[in-house]
Design an enzyme around this catalytic site. Structure first.
Site, short mmCIF file in Angstrom:
data_model
loop_
_atom_site.label_atom_id
_atom_site.label_comp_id
_atom_site.label_asym_id
_atom_site.label_seq_id
_atom_site.Cartn_x
_atom_site.Cartn_y
_atom_site.Cartn_z
N ASP A 438 -3.29 9.74 -96.27
CA ASP A 438 -2.66 8.83 -97.20
C ASP A 438 -3.81 7.97 -97.71
OD1 ASP A 438 -0.75 7.10 -98.41
OD2 ASP A 438 -1.05 5.74 -96.72
N ASP A 620 -0.08 5.53 -92.97
CA ASP A 620 0.33 4.25 -92.40
C ASP A 620 1.60 3.69 -93.01
OD1 ASP A 620 -0.71 3.48 -94.89
OD2 ASP A 620 -1.06 1.46 -94.12
N ASP A 624 5.22 7.28 -95.37
CA ASP A 624 4.53 8.39 -94.73
C ASP A 624 5.26 8.88 -93.47
OD1 ASP A 624 2.28 8.51 -96.45
OD2 ASP A 624 1.51 6.70 -95.50
#
Lengths: 745, 67
Positions: A438, A620, A624
């Site tokens: 991410d 995080d 996600d």
């Protein structure tokens, strides 16, 4: 802020009553040395009302008892702050209490097995060496051994018997099935042999096997408890507080105590503690922890806001709604359910080995009986030989082969700043071929930083940063991080919505918007909505600071090193494509996508899975969480949203990305050693089994072979520790337990 | 060999005493804070100030100690 000084803090959810006194557990930051124990305990006991204070130096937790009529829970924390320690109230999780009980049980079993193994070995050695021993004495020793071994095995064997029974009931096979069978058969046969005055009894082998295996299990459990304690402390430290309206009064309460229907006050700089709806006020909120979007969103009455968002500009009043009513959370929850249900049922290496091992061994034993009967031996001799085969193949080495490596590897991971959530994460991590990152908060630091700090004169920057300490604004928070000396200036005044000013060396210094500081700035945020500018003026000197998301300090090297290991790197971000592109370019990642919602992230992972790839997902944000659950194995930084952390297989500490790389390296090494150990066990069996089949396996040979092979695999497992652990760099973060978070909190 | 009749039970009884002592210490929480026990021994809370401050010869009072 004068309101902060008088506001009441309600910690009743953490306080328990015990023997007429109030009791609270606290996680304490920065306990580093022996002197801290005395400072904290001594300092607290001098405070009137405190009955007892005891610091556990191992897990950095403090238990305080006090009389409620003289002192409040908030008073205890304030007293600790005066002594110089920040403490966070702590609610022991049920899982942790259960693990502590389980650990105690394992250690009791271990003690009993150890006592039995040693005493029986004493008797056995006498039998083996006493060739001129009379039959009566030998029988006496055998019966004494039985007297010790039977109750000891009945007690200390329970962890294995219970687990084997559970596996058998679900028609599965695990390593505990052959272990239990081996122990029970060895004891049963030895009893019969003793009763019929035969020379060989295997009481020592059975108890020694239990002792060795319990050692492995207790160590494994101790390691897991240690990491869980650290995780618990970090959770206590991260726990958010909220300002709740109780009637007209505003009370500070822990986020865990919030209920739907509560009304909250959210000031600028506060993190939203629960999901809810804005009742009044307008503000800009930073939702990068929720959606990965770095551009701030304007919210007004009636808008839904999520836990984890940071309030930037205005004060809001919000109503807490039940979890899962927000549109995004709804979707996340729904996707999570599906992802968790779809999670492939990973079969651990040890269980796979057990599935192959058990049928082979039991078939060998059966063939031994048949073979000896065919060769004309008596039924008694044939059965005794077959049981000797079972005992000597006793999966001692095999059962230690994997846990031993696991203990050493998770210790190495812990020192590298990685806390494991799931037991088989090491095995799964060693199989990956693709890493998906991410962007926001994972490749970049969780909070924005001053980008042009290097271009500003150090003395001026220090002054700016110290002034920023007096402001609650999130941008000022980023500036304050640059302060070397964290001492705010006296008499600093915050002008809400504009900035902060103070008199420094006789001249007024201002930090805030360009207009507030009277600074003319040509800075333009251009197409980077996540970046912000903050101005400073003092005695004719002026400077503008650009605050934006920055890459983690070692992101570039880590990405290169991961690629050098032959892994494909991909970025899947919820942020705009224009924000993802420069990050991807600086890391040299060509495969990136921006603007994804949680469902699209899962779809991308599923597509990779369909190609046969094994994916490590590092993320995080709340968005996600489903992707983490869907991936083969997943990591999240300690700054991640709570749900996200709960679904990650491991959590890493600190500002650097290196723990991810270290973890992959340690896992691959551990995997190799597990396989080596399994092969060592196979080779041992290849040598020992023919000896047993031919009927030469005396109890002495069994004992020597068993301990020899166990020691061998354990020594080999010790190599799972990386040759040069970067302990010097990362150790303080995990040793100080909470030190890493203290600097980012 | 008759001596074994009472020597062996004695040895076992001693072993059992050790086991019982260990189980007691486990129940009493002696292993809850292993690191703490290691450093608490260095604390001299239980020493009164008069015992704790040995009189130093004048030359040693502020000098560093050569190691």
């Amino acid at each position: 802020m004068s309101a902060a000084a008088t506001e009441t803090l309600d910690l009743s959810m953490f306080v328990h009553r015990r023997n007429g006194a109030a009791h609270m557990d606290l996680a304490v930051e920065d306990v580093g040395c022996a002197a801290c124990i005395r400072k904290i305990e001594g300092g607290l006991k001098q405070i009137p009302g405190v009955v007892d204070a005891r610091l556990n130096f191992t897990n950095r937790r403090l238990a305080v008892d006090w009389r409620e009529e003289e002192l409040s829970a908030a008073g205890v924390i304030a007293a600790l702050e005066d002594i110089g320690y920040r403490a966070h109230p702590f609610q022991q999780e049920r899982a942790e209490t259960q693990e502590a009980q389980h650990m105690r049980w394992l250690v009791k079993c271990l003690a009993v097995a150890g006592f039995a193994a040693m005493n029986i070995m004493l008797l056995s050695v006498s039998v083996w060496s006493g060739s001129d021993m009379s039959q009566e004495t030998r029988d006496f020793f055998h019966w004494l051994s039985a007297l010790i071994a039977l109750p000891a095995a009945a007690y200390a064997g329970q962890p294995f018997f219970q687990s084997a029974w559970r596996a058998l009931r679900t028609r599965a096979l695990n390593m505990d099935v052959p272990i239990s069978l081996g122990v029970i058969l060895a004891l049963g046969m030895s009893l019969v042999e003793s009763a019929t005055h035969q020379p060989h009894a295997y009481f020592d082998s059975a108890t020694m096997l239990l002792f060795f295996l319990l050692c492995g299990r207790a160590l494994d459990h101790a390691m897991r408890r240690k990491t869980r304690a650290v995780a618990g402390n970090l959770a206590a430290l991260k726990a958010d507080f909220a300002h709740r309206f109780d009637g007209s009064e505003v009370v500070r309460v822990p986020a865990a105590a919030l209920k739907p229907g509560d009304r909250l006050l959210v000031r600028p700089g506060d993190r939203v503690a629960a999901d809810g709806v804005v009742l009044s006020g307008t503000s800009e909120i930073d939702e990068s922890l929720v959606t990965g979007e770095t551009e701030r969103r304007v919210v007004a009455t009636g808008d839904t806001i999520h836990a984890g968002a940071v309030n930037f500009s205005g004060t809001l009043t919000m109503l807490v709604t039940a979890a899962g009513t927000g549109t995004l959370l709804d979707e996340v929850e729904r996707l999570l359910d599906r992802a968790v249900a779809n999670k492939s049922n990973y079969v651990r290496l040890a269980d796979r080995a057990a599935r192959m091992y058990a049928p082979v061994v039991h078939a060998t034993a059966a063939l031994t009986v048949l073979g000896w009967l065919a060769a004309g031996a008596s039924a008694h001799d044939a059965i005794v030989t077959a049981i000797a085969v079972l005992i000597i193949t006793c999966p001692c080495a095999l059962a230690l082969a994997i846990p031993a490596v696991q203990v050493v590897a998770s210790g190495a991971l812990f020192r590298a700043g990685v806390i494991l959530n799931s037991g088989d994460a090491i095995e799964r991590l060693s199989e990956i071929d693709t890493v998906i990152f991410d962007k926001t908060g994972t490749l970049t630091l969780p909070e924005p930083r001053v980008d042009n700090a290097a271009a500003i004169a150090p003395d001026l920057l220090e002054r700016v940063a110290r002034l920023a300490l007096s402001s609650r604004h999130p941008l000022a928070g980023a500036v304050a991080r640059e302060a070397r000396e964290r001492v705010p200036f006296d008499g600093a005044i915050e002008e809400p919505g504009q900035g902060v000013r103070a008199m420094i060396d006789g001249a007024e210094a201002r930090l805030g918007s360009a207009a507030f500081c009277g600074v003319d700035t040509a800075w333009d945020r251009g197409d980077e909505p996540g970046a912000s500018m903050i101005a400073f003026s003092h005695a004719g000197r002026a400077v503008t600071l650009v605050v934006r998301q920055k890459l983690r300090p070692d992101a570039v090297e880590t990405a290169a090193a991961l690629r050098a290991r032959g892994l494909d790197l991909i970025i899947l971000s919820g942020d705009r494509a224009s924000a993802v592109e420069p990050v991807a370019a600086s890391l040299g990642i060509t495969d990136w996508r921006g603007g994804l919602n949680p469902a699209q992230k899962i779809a991308a992972i599923d597509a990779l899975k369909a190609q046969g790839r094994r994916v490590l997902m590092v993320g995080d944000g709340l968005n996600d969480a489903p992707a983490l659950a869907a991936a083969h194995v997943s990591f999240s930084p300690i700054s991640a949203a709570d749900i996200t952390q709960a679904h990650a297989d491991a959590v890493f500490l600190g500002e650097r990305l290196a723990p991810v790389l270290d973890a992959v390296a340690i896992a691959c090494r551990a995997r190799r050693l597990m396989q080596q150990n399994l092969w060592l066990a196979v080779i041992y069996n290849a040598v020992a089994v023919p000896v047993a089949i031919l009927g030469f396996a005396t109890p002495l040979i069994a004992a020597a072979a068993m301990s020899g092979s166990s020691v061998l695999v354990t020594l080999n497992a010790l190599r799972a520790r990386p040759p040069r652990q970067r302990a010097a760099v990362t150790a303080p973060e995990s040793r100080g337990l909470v030190a890493a978070e203290a600097s980012t909190a | 060999m008759n001596v074994l009749i009472y020597l062996v039970p004695m040895a076992l009884a001693l072993g059992l005493t050790g086991l019982a002592a260990f189980l007691w210490s486990l129940r009493a929480g002696q292993y809850e804070d292993m690191d703490g026990a290691a450093v608490r021994v260095l604390s001299d809370d239980d020493v009164t100030p008069r015992d704790a401050a040995p009189t130093l010869r004048p030359g040693l009072r502020s000098g560093s100690i050569d190691v």
